[in-house]
Design an enzyme around this catalytic site. Structure first.
Site, PDB file in Angstrom:
ATOM      1  N   HIS A 463      44.604   0.142  45.308  1.00 29.24           N
ATOM      2  CA  HIS A 463      44.492   1.319  46.173  1.00 29.24           C
ATOM      3  C   HIS A 463      43.305   1.178  47.136  1.00 29.24           C
ATOM      4  CE1 HIS A 463      44.860   5.762  46.962  1.00 29.24           C
ATOM      5  NE2 HIS A 463      43.603   5.568  47.306  1.00 29.24           N
ATOM      6  N   GLU A 464      42.136   0.925  46.573  1.00 29.51           N
ATOM      7  CA  GLU A 464      40.941   0.814  47.416  1.00 29.51           C
ATOM      8  C   GLU A 464      41.046  -0.380  48.359  1.00 29.51           C
ATOM      9  OE1 GLU A 464      39.205   3.301  47.689  1.00 29.51           O
ATOM     10  OE2 GLU A 464      39.908   4.289  45.862  1.00 29.51           O
ATOM     11  N   HIS A 467      42.934   0.612  51.400  1.00 25.95           N
ATOM     12  CA  HIS A 467      42.051   1.250  52.391  1.00 25.95           C
ATOM     13  C   HIS A 467      41.249   0.172  53.116  1.00 25.95           C
ATOM     14  CE1 HIS A 467      42.697   5.435  51.507  1.00 25.95           C
ATOM     15  NE2 HIS A 467      42.277   5.360  50.262  1.00 25.95           N
ATOM     16  N   HIS A 470      42.999  -1.491  55.881  1.00 29.24           N
ATOM     17  CA  HIS A 470      43.055  -0.606  57.047  1.00 29.24           C
ATOM     18  C   HIS A 470      41.810  -0.806  57.913  1.00 29.24           C
ATOM     19  CE1 HIS A 470      44.452   3.787  58.201  1.00 29.24           C
ATOM     20  NE2 HIS A 470      44.771   2.906  59.119  1.00 29.24           N
TER      21      HIS A 470
END
Ligand SMILES: [Zn+2]
Length: 671
Positions: A463-464, A467, A470
């Site tokens: 998940h991290e 990010h 991104h």
């Protein structure tokens, strides 16, 4: 000399002392004000370049120093840093307020904005202009002098009320403890949880065991304790926080906050607070959110009712319980889950050695986006546990620097997050590459045992890292639109989508090997992980929807007629409630997410992001989870684009159509 005054590329952690921060931040605020004044008093006619672009480039040093400071305050803090933060925060918010109230500057931005149709701006430039203009107008820049004063008064009231709301919840959370002195009353609880309760008791100078209303204490008790009476006691205490007609009661604060938010929105010419908030979101309007929640409710409710009946039958069979109450749900759910899946963390952990998972996520990024991660040792860092990497593309060009800080320690807050030390932007014709970081709290390796992750921690890392991608792949011209600078209901798409790879055989084959034998994780385990991930998804969806609906009800209408908070709330829960109502309890009075924090009118975002990630991943599944063409589309239209365009438009460019909730409902096993 203060190292924060010298130009630097990577953050000069080893040279920085705590006493450097305050003077540097004060000085850099001053410098930024001079930069901004230069724009305001420019005698030339305002243009996109001399006003809007110029403003985007101001404050670079200030931003970098504050990002270092606040990241340290989260990941490596101490009393001194916390004290400095208390001094720095009001300086920065005053600075920001002054900027938004700068009339001369606003007039210039407005002139460019009003003229926007005749300027031949690119999509990104149009977005930047609108974002800047809205930054002022949503803060009242277009209002008359009297209305501006009213707005300031409302803002002051709101910040007082929100603070009070939070203080009350905290006071009520701390005021209660469940003190257990008879070991029999601990039945069902795992040893680790009992130890924690002994520790809590010791801290309070008590014998026995103490449970509190803090999540790490409350949630395990409700999940594992087989003592129904005590579960009831604790649950009612939890639900009664700030709803007890005492000095910490929040009923009136809730009404006041809703009232002032509505007034503020009306003053700024919006129909309601929800209209005001959603204008800047992918969802755009309360009507859209309403339809979204309604559609999901229709689909999830039959499944939720089935699950509930199944759970009730299970509780009846196990303990002869006729009607499930709120304090039974978590306990019997866990029991049923154990019975159905027989899957515990200890069985899975040997397949998830931290180093293997890190290599796995890097490998996934390489297969999808041609990124290479090479650990380097010449980058200054704030703690020896931090790892640093050079990220390059296929031609060995630098794409980003990547910091990873994996283990807990004193001075680091809990949870996991992504952050950055340097933004991506194009300045003076060159593409400045970003410095991105992720921070997690995975247990540290010992001399004879490596760090082994639970499956939940594996998905957290993915998940991290999503990010982080991104940020790493950001490729925009202006820094305020770069990377994760996107609307709230869009920002979790890159992170949540990457979690999907953790459930895929072909991705797990890259890294999920037993740390001692090298054996690949058995398929049977993978199947169980997948099945257990959607266990009771219907009820969980209903629960999330109920929060979204409650929040929507508070924020999308004129609240002046509301007098009874509890009645109002019951009304909102009418279509989503499975358990009997508890008259001593109220959700709104302790719903910090919406009355204290920033999620006001945004609770739907959680489900919204799930719809997006499921729909986007379905596209990958259709074409192959490592399909290059699909990955390129995701990179070119989402990951690299930041907030340069309306998120729905970006999404449609990637997907070829608007997101459809069907993929989520299928993944969740609801249809
Ligand atoms: Zn996230």
């Amino acid at each position: 000399m203060n190292p924060l005054f010298k130009p630097f590329n990577t953050a000069p952690f080893s040279e920085i002392k705590n006493e450097h921060f305050l003077p540097a931040i004060k000085e850099l605020i001053k410098n930024t004000k001079v930069e901004i004044d230069g724009i305001s008093i420019n005698p030339e006619t305002p243009t996109f370049k001399n006003t809007v672009v110029a403003l985007d480039y101001t404050g670079q040093e200030l931003d970098r120093v504050t990002s270092i400071f606040f990241n340290l305050n989260s990941a490596e803090t101490n009393n001194e840093i916390q004290k400095i933060a208390q001094e720095v925060s009001p300086l920065l918010s005053d600075f920001k307020n002054d900027l938004l109230l700068n009339k001369v500057l606003f007039e210039r931005v407005k002139l460019v904005f009003d003229d926007r149709k005749s300027l031949s701006l690119t999509t990104e430039q149009k977005t930047l202009l609108e974002k800047q203009y809205k930054g002022f107008s949503r803060n009242g820049a277009n209002l008359s002098k009297t209305d501006k004063e009213t707005l300031r008064k409302i803002d002051a009231e709101l910040s007082k009320l929100k603070l009070k709301f939070g203080e009350n919840v905290l006071a009520e959370t701390n005021a209660y403890q469940l003190h257990i002195t008879d070991e029999k009353d601990l039945s069902g609880l795992p040893d680790g949880i009992k130890d924690m309760a002994t520790q809590t008791a010791k801290e309070k100078e008590l014998d026995g065991w103490v449970f509190t209303l803090d999540y790490p204490s409350y949630v395990p008790f409700m999940t594992y304790s087989s003592n129904r009476e005590l579960r009831k006691k604790l649950a009612i205490a939890f639900g009664a926080r700030a709803f007890q007609d005492n000095e910490y009661d929040n009923k009136n604060n809730v009404l006041e906050i809703a009232k002032f938010r509505h007034q503020r929105a009306k003053l700024l010419n919006y129909d309601s607070h929800a209209h005001f908030v959603l204008e800047e979101r992918m969802a755009k309007s309360p009507e859209k959110v309403h339809l979204f929640l309604k559609e999901l409710l229709e689909k999830a409710k039959p499944a939720a009712l089935n699950e509930f009946r199944e759970l009730e039958a299970f509780a009846k069979e196990l303990d002869g319980i006729d009607h499930l109450e709120k304090w039974d749900g978590g306990y019997y759910s866990e029991k049923l889950k154990q019975k159905l899946f027989d899957l515990d963390d200890e069985k899975l952990k040997p397949y998830f050695k931290l180093e293997n998972v890190i290599n796995g996520v890097f490998n996934v990024a390489e297969k999808l986006y041609d990124l290479k991660f090479k650990e380097v040792y010449n980058i200054d860092k704030y703690h020896e546990d931090v790892k640093t990497y050079r990220v390059t593309d296929r031609e060995e060009n630098l794409v980003a620097l990547f910091y990873a800080d994996f283990h807990p320690r004193a001075g680091k807050r809990g949870g996991a997050w992504m952050t950055s030390y340097k933004p991506q932007q194009i300045s003076n014709g060159s593409n400045d590459r970003p410095h991105i970081s992720i921070v997690c709290n995975f247990s540290k390796p010992t001399k004879d045992k490596p760090s082994l992750l639970t499956f939940n921690e594996v998905t957290t890392l993915f998940h991290e890292f999503g990010h982080a991608l991104h940020g790493i792949l950001a490729n925009t011209t202006y820094k305020s639109l770069s990377g994760t600078s996107v609307s709230w209901d869009f920002v979790e798409l890159p992170s949540q989508i990457l979690e999907n790879w953790c459930y895929e055989k072909d991705a797990l084959a890259l890294f999920a090997r037993h740390f001692e034998t090298g054996e690949l994780i058995p398929m049977d385990f993978v199947k169980k992980i997948k099945a257990s991930a959607t266990f009771h998804e219907g009820m969980q969806t209903l629960r999330q929807l109920s929060f979204g609906m409650l929040e929507r009800k508070w924020h999308s209408q004129d609240p002046s007629g509301i007098t009874a908070v509890k009645d109002f709330e019951n009304d909102a829960f009418l279509t989503t409630e499975l358990y009997p109502n508890v008259k001593e309890n109220c959700m709104s009075t302790a719903f910090s997410h919406i009355f204290q924090g920033g999620y006001s009118a945004g609770y739907y975002s959680y489900k919204w992001a799930e719809v997006l990630d499921a729909d986007a991943f379905a596209f990958f599944k259709e074409k192959g989870i490592f399909d290059k063409e699909t990955a390129n589309k995701f990179k070119d239209n989402i990951l690299s684009q930041g907030g340069t365009e309306d998120p729905m438009k970006l999404y449609v460019k990637f997907r070829g159509q608007q997101p459809n909730p069907e993929a989520l409902l299928k993944r969740a096993g609801l249809i």
